[in-house]
Design a protein around this motif. Structure first.
Motif, PDB file in Angstrom:
ATOM      1  N   ASN A 182      14.065 -63.499  35.296  1.00  0.00           N
ATOM      2  CA  ASN A 182      14.425 -62.108  35.589  1.00  0.00           C
ATOM      3  C   ASN A 182      13.247 -61.248  36.048  1.00  0.00           C
ATOM      4  OD1 ASN A 182      17.138 -62.496  34.928  1.00  0.00           O
ATOM      5  ND2 ASN A 182      16.677 -62.326  32.746  1.00  0.00           N
ATOM      6  N   ALA A 183      12.069 -61.862  36.185  1.00  0.00           N
ATOM      7  CA  ALA A 183      10.889 -61.076  36.590  1.00  0.00           C
ATOM      8  C   ALA A 183      11.052 -60.588  38.023  1.00  0.00           C
ATOM      9  CB  ALA A 183       9.638 -61.941  36.465  1.00  0.00           C
ATOM     10  N   THR A 236       6.178 -66.949  26.709  1.00  0.00           N
ATOM     11  CA  THR A 236       7.266 -66.319  27.455  1.00  0.00           C
ATOM     12  C   THR A 236       8.527 -67.169  27.295  1.00  0.00           C
ATOM     13  OG1 THR A 236       7.926 -65.424  29.595  1.00  0.00           O
ATOM     14  CG2 THR A 236       6.671 -67.471  29.642  1.00  0.00           C
ATOM     15  N   THR A 237       9.581 -66.757  27.965  1.00  0.00           N
ATOM     16  CA  THR A 237      10.848 -67.488  27.883  1.00  0.00           C
ATOM     17  C   THR A 237      11.375 -67.736  29.288  1.00  0.00           C
ATOM     18  OG1 THR A 237      12.138 -65.451  27.886  1.00  0.00           O
ATOM     19  CG2 THR A 237      11.466 -66.306  25.729  1.00  0.00           C
ATOM     20  N   GLU A 240      14.220 -66.949  30.326  1.00  0.00           N
ATOM     21  CA  GLU A 240      14.941 -65.735  30.759  1.00  0.00           C
ATOM     22  C   GLU A 240      13.967 -64.729  31.374  1.00  0.00           C
ATOM     23  OE1 GLU A 240      15.387 -67.206  27.634  1.00  0.00           O
ATOM     24  OE2 GLU A 240      17.154 -68.175  28.522  1.00  0.00           O
ATOM     25  N   GLU A 241      12.830 -64.528  30.690  1.00  0.00           N
ATOM     26  CA  GLU A 241      11.860 -63.556  31.203  1.00  0.00           C
ATOM     27  C   GLU A 241      11.346 -63.991  32.584  1.00  0.00           C
ATOM     28  OE1 GLU A 241       7.920 -61.041  29.748  1.00  0.00           O
ATOM     29  OE2 GLU A 241       8.202 -63.037  28.911  1.00  0.00           O
ATOM     30  N   ILE A 242      11.092 -65.281  32.733  1.00  0.00           N
ATOM     31  CA  ILE A 242      10.591 -65.795  34.014  1.00  0.00           C
ATOM     32  C   ILE A 242      11.646 -65.609  35.103  1.00  0.00           C
ATOM     33  CG2 ILE A 242       9.853 -67.877  35.246  1.00  0.00           C
ATOM     34  CD1 ILE A 242       8.727 -68.896  32.523  1.00  0.00           C
TER      35      ILE A 242
END
Lengths: 377, 99
Positions: free
Chosen positions: A194-195, A187-188, A190-192
């Motif tokens: 914005n979850a 994962t990244t 950003e993904e973490i």
């Protein structure tokens, strides 16, 4: 010094395992540990489990292990201590050996969660809070407690949601290399970040998942290359409103202090660590409470990468609860599984020749904590 | 609301024994319900019994007239330091509101 040694380890894949019952998982991990130990005679069985009764309608796990694995009329016991059920089961096994009653003990942990709905599991997990209180009535949950803690931690230290995300990212990077971990997908940041939110400021990646899985260890008075140097267990506050300092989880600190004292060691002597990152915030509090970093500065150590596999204090090389997964009763034993692999030199995310390893297992919102310190001899 | 005190430690719930001196005698006194937001969270994912009211806030309130905190529920947005007071008691929960 417990003069108790680890002879065998076993662990199932962690994740969503619809084709396996709780019993299947438990027996698989136990048989693997017994084979790894060379099939010794077992004098007692302890099984850590939390939700078997409430969401699988299955108890008597100890007797099932003894019967289905042909261990004979040995005493067997299920141990419940919320998310610390596994750590407490291990300690009960060690105490049984220390008492002189047993020579060799099988200790396992198991949980089956993925077949139930999130609402039902959240409800079941809430049993690990003091449920006859105004807090429970207010709608406080486990991730809720750590959300409240995180917002105050941010307020007092200057840490931000990004520091929590860095903990989750590190543990995912570790989990990706662990074939038994629940989450193999990278994962990244950003993904973490914005979850979707679970309990502000904790998002999906800040919270340990629901998981199916089991792990087991065989311990004995007979010698092996892995010695359990120390075992400690304490109880702590069961209500948020009663904590003297919200930014401290005294059960973690106290269990660490007692274990260090028993082992004659300090935080600086520990080469590799598995701690109870039920939430990203909890990992930061735990690395402070266990003395690896100063109070209210754990977030800086995370920012500097000091808890990565390549850092000076590698934490959760298995992926931790956040990425290896958190089958509640199995977690404390899965931590030992990873540390034994580290000390044997064949772990996922192997660190260079570790000699001393520490596992910390938390139950409730700081109601229980166990610490075990292992030594390669 | 009422708080109980022994050895300088005040709590909202009366304990059997004082953890410091072991005594069974607790002084109690009535205090104002008003306080300051110490910390909070907004609960988006709730257990089954609270799912119908989510999202809601769980707010740890530092009471003004005691060295003691109370866990409350609120429906309006809050931040640390906000002044709050009791709105009502509902099924054993302290429901607070901003003042």
């Amino acid at each position: 010094m417990t003069k108790t040694y680890i002879h065998g380890i076993g662990m199932t894949k962690f994740g969503s395992l619809p084709d396996f019952s709780m019993k299947d998982l438990l027996l698989k991990a136990c048989s693997e540990a017994l084979k790894d130990a060379g099939r010794p005679k077992i004098d007692a069985v302890f099984v850590g489990n939390f939700l078997g009764g409430s969401i699988s309608n299955q108890e008597i796990l100890g007797a099932i292990v003894a019967n289905d694995l042909g261990l004979g009329y040995v005493p067997s016991t299920k141990v419940e201590g919320a998310c610390a059920s596994g750590g407490i089961a291990l300690r009960q096994g060690i105490l049984g050996i220390l008492s002189g009653e047993y020579e060799t003990v099988l200790v396992a942990g198991v949980e089956k969660m993925k077949h139930a709905t999130t609402a039902d599991v959240t409800q079941g997990i809430n049993a690990a809070m003091d449920t006859i209180t105004n807090e429970k009535s207010a709608g406080l949950t486990f991730p809720g407690f750590f959300g409240v803690l995180a917002n105050r931690y941010f307020y007092e230290t200057g840490a931000t949601k990004e520091h929590l995300a860095r903990v989750a990212l590190k543990n995912r990077e570790n989990g990706v290399n662990n074939p038994l971990a629940q989450f193999p997908k990278p994962t990244t940041l950003e993904e973490i970040m914005n979850a979707r939110m679970i309990t502000d400021p904790l998002g999906l990646f800040d919270c340990s998942p629901m998981t199916d899985g089991a792990a087991a260890v065989v311990i004995s008075r007979k010698k092996s290359p892995i010695h359990i140097l120390a075992s400690s267990q304490v109880s702590g506050p069961t209500k948020m409103q009663d904590t003297k300092n919200l930014l401290s989880i005294p059960a973690i600190g106290e269990s660490g202090r007692i274990a260090y004292e028993k082992a004659g060691l300090g935080p600086k002597d520990i080469d590799v660590v598995e701690i109870h990152d039920c939430f990203s915030m909890t990992e930061i509090i735990a690395i402070e409470e266990l003395g690896f970093f100063p109070k209210l500065e754990g977030w800086k150590a995370v920012e500097e990468g000091r808890t990565k596999v390549t850092g000076d204090k590698p934490v959760n090389t298995s992926g931790g609860l956040l990425s290896r997964g958190h089958p509640i009763g199995a977690t404390g034993i899965a931590q030992i599984y990873q540390l034994v692999r580290q000390l044997r030199g064949n772990a996922a995310n192997q660190v260079k020749e570790p000699r001393i390893a520490l596992a910390q297992n938390l139950g409730g919102t700081g109601s229980y904590s166990t610490v075990h310190i292992l030594e390669r001899v | 609301m009422k708080v109980y005190e022994c050895c300088g430690v005040e709590t909202l719930t009366k304990k059997y024994f004082c953890p410091d001196c072991g005594g069974e005698e607790f002084a109690d006194r009535e205090i104002s319900d008003s306080g300051t937001v110490y910390s909070f969270t907004k609960i988006h994912i709730a257990p089954a019994e609270f799912a119908h009211i989510a999202p809601y806030y769980v707010v740890l309130v530092d009471l003004d007239e005691a060295d003691c905190k109370v866990t409350t529920r609120m429906l309006e947005e809050v931040k640390i330091g906000d002044s709050v007071t009791l709105d009502k008691l509902e099924h054993g929960a302290y429901i607070y509101r901003k003042v």
